[in-house]
Design a protein around this motif. Structure first.
Motif, short mmCIF file in Angstrom:
data_model
loop_
_atom_site.label_atom_id
_atom_site.label_comp_id
_atom_site.label_asym_id
_atom_site.label_seq_id
_atom_site.Cartn_x
_atom_site.Cartn_y
_atom_site.Cartn_z
N VAL A 120 0.86 -1.18 0.00
CA VAL A 120 0.00 0.00 0.00
C VAL A 120 0.90 1.23 0.00
O VAL A 120 1.71 1.42 0.93
CB VAL A 120 -0.92 0.01 1.23
CG1 VAL A 120 -1.77 1.29 1.25
CG2 VAL A 120 -1.82 -1.23 1.24
N LEU A 121 0.78 2.06 -1.04
CA LEU A 121 1.65 3.21 -1.21
C LEU A 121 1.06 4.46 -0.56
O LEU A 121 -0.16 4.64 -0.51
CB LEU A 121 1.91 3.48 -2.69
CG LEU A 121 2.61 2.35 -3.47
CD1 LEU A 121 2.75 2.74 -4.94
CD2 LEU A 121 3.97 2.03 -2.87
N SER A 122 1.97 5.34 -0.08
CA SER A 122 1.56 6.62 0.49
C SER A 122 2.70 7.61 0.32
O SER A 122 3.74 7.26 -0.25
CB SER A 122 1.17 6.47 1.98
OG SER A 122 2.28 6.01 2.73
N GLN A 123 2.52 8.83 0.82
CA GLN A 123 3.54 9.88 0.71
C GLN A 123 4.05 10.01 -0.73
O GLN A 123 5.25 9.90 -1.00
CB GLN A 123 4.71 9.63 1.68
CG GLN A 123 4.37 9.78 3.13
CD GLN A 123 4.16 11.22 3.57
OE1 GLN A 123 3.88 12.09 2.74
NE2 GLN A 123 4.28 11.47 4.86
N ALA A 124 3.12 10.24 -1.64
CA ALA A 124 3.47 10.39 -3.06
C ALA A 124 4.26 9.19 -3.57
O ALA A 124 5.22 9.34 -4.34
CB ALA A 124 4.22 11.69 -3.31
N ASP A 125 3.85 8.01 -3.13
CA ASP A 125 4.45 6.73 -3.55
C ASP A 125 5.89 6.55 -3.07
O ASP A 125 6.61 5.69 -3.59
CB ASP A 125 4.40 6.56 -5.07
CG ASP A 125 2.98 6.46 -5.60
OD1 ASP A 125 2.05 6.30 -4.79
OD2 ASP A 125 2.80 6.54 -6.83
N THR A 126 6.32 7.31 -2.06
CA THR A 126 7.67 7.12 -1.51
C THR A 126 7.67 6.20 -0.29
O THR A 126 8.74 5.90 0.24
CB THR A 126 8.31 8.46 -1.13
OG1 THR A 126 7.56 9.08 -0.07
CG2 THR A 126 8.38 9.40 -2.33
N VAL A 127 6.50 5.78 0.16
CA VAL A 127 6.38 4.83 1.28
C VAL A 127 5.52 3.67 0.83
O VAL A 127 4.46 3.86 0.22
CB VAL A 127 5.77 5.49 2.53
CG1 VAL A 127 5.47 4.44 3.60
CG2 VAL A 127 6.70 6.57 3.09
N ALA A 128 5.97 2.44 1.12
CA ALA A 128 5.19 1.23 0.83
C ALA A 128 4.98 0.46 2.13
O ALA A 128 5.95 0.11 2.82
CB ALA A 128 5.90 0.36 -0.20
N GLU A 129 3.73 0.21 2.45
CA GLU A 129 3.38 -0.58 3.63
C GLU A 129 3.14 -2.02 3.21
O GLU A 129 2.36 -2.29 2.30
CB GLU A 129 2.12 -0.03 4.29
CG GLU A 129 1.65 -0.86 5.49
CD GLU A 129 0.34 -0.35 6.08
OE1 GLU A 129 -0.21 -1.04 6.97
OE2 GLU A 129 -0.12 0.73 5.65
N VAL A 130 3.82 -2.96 3.88
CA VAL A 130 3.67 -4.38 3.60
C VAL A 130 3.12 -5.04 4.87
O VAL A 130 3.80 -5.10 5.90
CB VAL A 130 5.01 -5.02 3.20
CG1 VAL A 130 4.87 -6.52 3.05
CG2 VAL A 130 5.52 -4.39 1.90
N ALA A 131 1.88 -5.49 4.81
CA ALA A 131 1.23 -6.08 5.97
C ALA A 131 1.83 -7.46 6.27
O ALA A 131 2.17 -8.22 5.35
CB ALA A 131 -0.27 -6.19 5.73
N LEU A 132 1.92 -7.79 7.55
CA LEU A 132 2.40 -9.10 7.99
C LEU A 132 1.22 -10.01 8.31
O LEU A 132 0.15 -9.53 8.70
CB LEU A 132 3.29 -8.95 9.22
CG LEU A 132 4.52 -8.06 9.06
CD1 LEU A 132 5.32 -8.02 10.37
CD2 LEU A 132 5.40 -8.53 7.91
N PRO A 133 1.38 -11.32 8.17
CA PRO A 133 0.25 -12.23 8.45
C PRO A 133 -0.13 -12.28 9.91
O PRO A 133 -1.27 -12.63 10.24
CB PRO A 133 0.77 -13.59 7.96
CG PRO A 133 2.26 -13.45 7.98
CD PRO A 133 2.56 -12.03 7.67
N ALA A 134 0.81 -11.95 10.78
CA ALA A 134 0.57 -11.93 12.22
C ALA A 134 1.59 -10.99 12.84
O ALA A 134 2.65 -10.74 12.26
CB ALA A 134 0.70 -13.33 12.82
N PRO A 135 1.32 -10.42 14.02
CA PRO A 135 2.30 -9.54 14.65
C PRO A 135 3.65 -10.25 14.83
O PRO A 135 3.70 -11.42 15.22
CB PRO A 135 1.65 -9.22 16.00
CG PRO A 135 0.18 -9.37 15.76
CD PRO A 135 0.06 -10.52 14.79
#
Length: 541
Positions: free
Chosen positions: A141-156
């Motif tokens: 999931v991109l943010s900050q004008a595509d300069t940040v990418a969030e990658v979700a983990l399956p569990a903490p």
């Protein structure tokens, strides 16, 4: 979140143990909350810890004990293609990342920085795709004008735990972008491909373990990252000289390309420069191979850069503790928009436009080229070994590096009169012009909170350095240097805060320095220290 003052006190208690590790005494292995075996290719499966080969042998085991299994590990395979016609230079590749949660709390997502998508890089771009976490596909999931990418983990993921994150990437490198420092660009005038932050990198995490997800800094350094291990196979045109963080060896050449094998040891990022006609001068200092890479027309400047780099490395080794790596590279290239040099781990960019500066007579003042080099070398300690969040506390590394490269270095390399003259010329004059012009400025504030680039530069490089000079005058030379040595030992491979540095000076001097620190770094009270007559005297000197 941790209280930084409490943290500083606890770390100072442990300093003597860390200094013993630096000296080669047995150290403690960094703890993990839940140690788990690593996948094939990580430290568990590598004979003799080859990822640590770039660390000098006298310090290697101590560094292994401190970091092995506790830091993330990038395994990279990439191909570099130069610009052709209207097609920009490109890098394509894959990354197998063993991510270790180095924070104090579980994390539910991992964040990456895609700095190449910053609009200042014009046609520069970066795509992160086919991401898997633990073998399962995940859509970033991109943010900050595509300069940040969030990658979700399956569990903490708990503190000290590790998970595999694999991804492909494609990067377009802009040609001479006008709005950047030139640290990520193709420079056709020199035949140079400059590759800072050329792949998706883990976002930096501060001393409180929070991710820094701000927009790329407008005034200061763009990259903030934590210590990791990098290994890379880089395929590039075989007529280019490759210089990089760590050690690079050509393993094979065929079909007009060469495959370079790079290993870094624990560092904050992996930076590369490729050039079509670099020459190199070398010298060994305390076991480290110092290399000055320069364009043929800058041969004399390349020799001077080597000399300045070697002399400052030897001095800082004695003052702050050893530079622990086998190589240190200084590279001649074009930097833009007010920058004269830029620091990266084991690799420094030196502005090519300064390579023609040379003292004509023994009584001549030092050149700015010398200042640039010794400033960037100081960053190998204050940024490289001891990190800080440059988005929040840029004055720590920049102020220290600037003070080292004026007062401290010139007093040792020349004499105290030269050092005083350089302090007046490089630090006091710009600050007093500001003080009795637009007005004073507070040093300790976020980089992009400054009113202008000029205010940022005067505060972070000038006034901050003068603040460290005031501390040195207050506690004395011996305690000042001892404080910096304690700070380096306690926070090596970590991220420090202003409170940590203050605590180191207080511990070394056995003095309370809160008010002096507040006055110089947290207040705008410069007229208590200087009057207009001081500025006039400097102007007339």
């Amino acid at each position: 979140m941790r209280d930084s003052r409490s943290r500083a006190t606890k770390r100072m208690v442990a300093v003597l143990a860390v200094i013993a590790i630096l000296a080669g005494c047995p150290g403690m292995v960094a703890a993990q909350a839940t140690p788990i075996p690593g996948p094939p290719g990580t430290l568990d499966a590598i004979d003799e810890y080859v990822l640590y080969d770039p660390v000098l042998r006298p310090y290697r085991q101590a560094v292994i004990d401190q970091t092995a299994g506790a830091i993330s590990h990038y395994a990279i395979d990439a191909t570099v293609e130069l610009a052709t016609g209207t097609t920009p230079s490109r890098i394509t590749g894959s990354v197998a990342l063993a991510f270790v949660n180095g924070g104090d709390e579980p994390v539910e997502a991992v964040y990456f920085r895609l700095y190449a998508n910053d609009p200042r890089y014009a046609e520069g771009a970066m795509l992160m795709r086919e991401v898997t976490v633990g073998g399962r596909p995940v859509e970033p999931v991109l943010s900050q004008a595509d300069t940040v990418a969030e990658v979700a983990l399956p569990a903490p993921l708990g503190p000290g735990e590790r998970i595999d994150i694999d991804y492909l990437f494609r990067t377009a490198v802009p040609t001479a972008p006008e709005q950047s420092y030139g640290l990520f660009s193709y420079q056709p005038e020199g035949g140079t491909l400059v590759l800072a932050h050329w792949l998706p990198l883990l976002a930096g995490r501060g001393a409180d373990s929070d991710w820094n997800l701000e927009a790329p800094s407008t005034f200061g350094d763009v990259i903030f990252s934590n210590i990791a291990l990098f290994e890379a196979n880089i395929t590039a045109p075989d007529d280019l000289v490759l210089v990089s963080t760590g050690t690079a060896v050509v393993e094979a050449s065929e079909d007009g390309t060469s495959r370079h094998r790079i290993v870094t040891g624990p560092v904050r990022d992996l930076t590369m420069v490729l050039d079509d006609d670099y020459e190199v001068a070398t010298i060994e200092v305390d076991g480290t191979l110092v290399q000055s890479f320069y364009n043929p027309e800058h041969a004399r400047g390349g020799e001077l850069v080597l000399d300045y780099g070697a002399r400052s490395l030897a001095l800082y080794n004695d003052l702050f503790g050893p530079y622990p790596y086998e190589e240190m590279d200084l590279v001649d290239l074009t930097v833009r928009n007010g920058a004269a040099g830029v620091e990266f781990p084991q690799l420094m960019f030196i502005g090519g436009s300064y390579y023609d500066q040379e003292r004509d007579a023994p009584d001549d003042p030092p050149t700015f080229l010398e200042t640039i080099v010794v400033h960037e070398v100081a960053h190998q300690w204050f940024f490289g070994l001891v990190g800080n969040d440059q988005y929040q506390d840029a004055f720590i590394d920049e102020g220290l590096a600037n003070y080292m490269s004026t007062e401290v270095y010139y007093a040792a390399a020349y004499d105290t009169e030269v050092a005083a003259a350089e302090r007046a010329r490089q630090l006091e004059r710009p600050y007093l012009d500001r003080l009795f012009g637009p007005g004073d400025v507070i040093v300790d504030q976020p980089t992009d909170a400054f009113a202008s680039d000029g205010a940022y530069v005067v505060a972070v490089y000038g006034k901050a350095a003068l603040g460290f000079h005031a501390i040195r005058e207050e506690i004395g030379e011996e305690a000042f240097i001892a404080g910096l040595a304690r700070y380096t030992a306690a926070y090596r491979f970590d991220v420090a805060t202003p409170a940590d540095l203050l605590a180191a000076f207080e511990a070394a001097s056995d003095q309370r320095l809160d008010e002096l620190w507040r006055h110089w770094f947290e207040a705008a009270e410069g007229t208590d220290d200087y009057g207009p007559e001081d500025l006039e005297a400097i102007r007339n000197a």
